[in-house]
Scaffold this active site. Structure first.
Site, PDB file in Angstrom:
ATOM      1  CE  LYS A  76      -3.782   2.040   2.714  1.00 57.27           C
ATOM      2  NZ  LYS A  76      -4.838   1.639   3.705  1.00 57.27           N
ATOM      3  CB  SER A 151      -8.250   3.888   2.865  1.00 56.29           C
ATOM      4  OG  SER A 151      -7.138   3.259   3.681  1.00 56.29           O
ATOM      5  CB  SER A 175      -8.487   0.967   5.583  1.00 50.96           C
ATOM      6  OG  SER A 175      -9.231   1.963   5.491  1.00 50.96           O
TER       7      SER A 175
HETATM    8  N1  GLN Z   1     -13.071   4.259   6.093  1.00 49.64           N
HETATM    9  C1  GLN Z   1     -12.404   4.647   7.534  1.00 49.64           C
HETATM   10  C2  GLN Z   1     -12.109   6.203   7.387  1.00 49.64           C
HETATM   11  O1  GLN Z   1     -12.398   6.598   6.391  1.00 49.64           O
HETATM   12  C3  GLN Z   1     -11.349   3.863   8.078  1.00 49.64           C
HETATM   13  C4  GLN Z   1     -10.177   4.375   7.267  1.00 49.64           C
HETATM   14  C5  GLN Z   1      -9.278   3.454   7.552  1.00 49.64           C
HETATM   15  O2  GLN Z   1      -9.213   2.333   8.153  1.00 49.64           O
HETATM   16  N2  GLN Z   1      -7.868   3.852   7.240  1.00 49.64           N
HETATM   17  O3  GLN Z   1     -11.573   6.862   8.327  1.00 49.64           O
END
Ligand code: GLN
Length: 477
Positions: A76, A151, A175
């Site tokens: 990532k 994400s 995410s």
């Molecule tokens: N979707 C969540 C957010 O927008 C989690 C993001 C994540 O786990 N990095 O914060």
């Protein structure tokens, strides 16, 4: 091409293939398929082949560094690697080349694994669809009109499409798990502090964890075993003496599920969930699977968004156009330099979060927002503690819906935030959570297994039972 780590390892050891051939096969697949999926921001072909040559030599000399020497891992874009552009899919870090590698990268390389590419993500890991990337929009391999989740959307889509056998993502509030669920694969958010955050571009430090996305539970376990461990460079890393393995066999487990959290979920999600639950009751568990209560979970989304945005507003203050990444050249003085660099460098969602977090932390509002959120976080943690005094594993779906269409939620941030309703609780409590596919017809659906600190092995054991009953499906590409 088989994409399970043990079978790849077998083929490499028996000489059926070699690291260079294998790497080439994956590179060709990326070349032909990623035009459709858009999972990679960058593929370092030459570097990967060079690493593969070195691995090949080790096999020829009879001294591979591990069983998984020569196997590719996708990375990532927020996990830095020395000498590589690492931009967390943000414009503000567009030209940033990392001078050092994250601890997890070093660990994979010490095992001889080849860290390939920069996988697309929501900018600074803020989002649930990968649409917040400043670089490109990743597509869901099961339906190219739908989002891969986020994400870690690039990490999930690349594994689902078979472009890499396994990848690393990061999970702050879901995410790893949510994109794994959207793309029909397995994802683990480890116990907080078991995997080093050193070299992970920070979003919300008390929540961020790196973990694997894979095609099967075995592979998640293999990668977790390689990347975990104490690290002096991460102040929140669990001390070596405190690491424990809770390892309970599935038939002896006491399992609970929270009916209240199932209210309002899509019918397809509930149907798939109860099918798994019935299977476990009938075929796997000796003990009753009981209903449990997690009364403070209903506050988990607002608590998460206040906590995460507050921490983000502090973490992202370092991107000022002076020390890292893009600097606006037209600024006339220092203040304008900060202002223009940040205005042009950050995307809308990141700005929204900085504003929200700065507000929640500001004097006069601190007690009412950040302070209150922390009190509730403690109560959510206590919910888990109480539950785990009685049961060993909580089972629940991973997402409230099947993958949504690209563009469907971009104008409604709150509905996007609600995608995390089933994942943020484990993040706030710091407990491990494994997401893996449950039965579905067309669009992927997953279940999530959550356990007390250090219960990863227990989750893997139970996950393998579910996986054997409901093998993961592959997208038709
Ligand atoms: N979707 C969540 C957010 O927008 C989690 C993001 C994540 O786990 N990095 O914060």
């Amino acid at each position: 091409m088989s994409d399970n780590l043990r079978s790849l390892s077998q083929k490499l050891k028996s000489g059926e293939t070699d690291p260079v051939k294998l790497t080439r096969e994956y590179l060709e697949k990326i070349e032909s398929l990623d035009k459709k999926i858009n999972s990679f921001i960058d593929v370092e072909k030459d570097e990967a082949l060079k690493a593969a040559e070195e691995s090949k030599k080790r096999y020829e000399a009879g001294s591979p560094l591990s069983d998984f020497d020569g196997i590719i891992v996708g990375i990532k874009d927020n996990i830095v690697q020395k000498g590589r552009a690492s931009q967390a899919a943000s414009k503000i870090l567009e030209n940033f080349v990392s001078p050092y590698s994250a601890t997890v990268i070093n660990k994979l390389q010490d095992a001889g694994m080849i860290t390939l590419g920069r996988l697309n993500m929501d900018e600074f890991a803020m989002g649930s669809s990968t649409e917040n990337s400043s670089v490109k929009t990743t597509k869901n391999p099961f339906d190219l009109e739908r989002a891969p989740g986020g994400s870690s959307g690039g990490s999930a889509a690349s594994v689902s499409a078979g472009l890499v056998p396994v990848s690393l993502g990061s999970d702050t509030g879901g995410s790893i798990r949510q994109p794994a669920a959207f793309c029909g694969i397995t994802g683990l958010k480890p116990t907080y502090g078991t995997v080093s955050r050193y070299g992970l571009i920070a979003f919300a430090s008390s929540l961020d964890q790196i973990g694997p996305l894979s095609t099967c539970v075995d592979d998640a376990e293999i990668i977790y075993d390689i990347i975990k461990g104490h690290d002096d460079f991460d102040s929140s890393s669990v001390p070596a003496k405190d690491f424990q393995d809770k390892d309970i066999e599935p038939e002896n487990l006491k399992i609970g599920y929270p009916p209240e959290m199932l209210e309002g979920l899509d019918e397809e999600i509930k149907k798939s969930f109860f099918e798994v639950l019935d299977y476990l009751k009938k075929e796997v568990c000796k003990n009753e699977i009981k209903e449990i209560e997690l009364p403070y979970q209903k506050y988990s989304v607002p608590v998460y968004y206040l906590t995460a945005t507050s921490e983000a507003s502090a973490n992202l203050a370092r991107f000022d156009g002076v020390r890292y990444g893009n600097r606006d050249k037209s600024a006339k003085d220092l203040e304008e330099l900060y202002e223009l660099s940040r205005t042009n460098g950050f995307g809308d969602e990141v700005k929204r979060r900085i504003l929200l977090g700065t507000f929640a932390l500001s004097s006069g509002y601190y007690d009412a927002f950040y302070g209150k959120a922390q009190k509730l976080r403690k109560l959510i943690q206590d919910d888990y503690k109480k539950a785990f005094a009685d049961i060993d594993v909580i089972i629940l779906p991973t997402t409230p819906t099947v993958p949504f269409k690209i563009g469907e939620k971009t104008t409604d941030p709150v509905s996007m935030y609600m995608s995390d309703v089933l994942t943020v609780g484990a993040s706030l409590a710091g407990v491990p959570a494994l997401s893996l596919p449950s039965p579905f017809e067309k669009l992927p659906v997953s279940v999530q297994l959550q356990g007390p600190f250090f219960s990863e092995k227990t989750l893997f054991n139970l996950g393998r039972k579910i996986e054997a009953a409901y093998p993961a499906k592959k997208p038709a590409l």
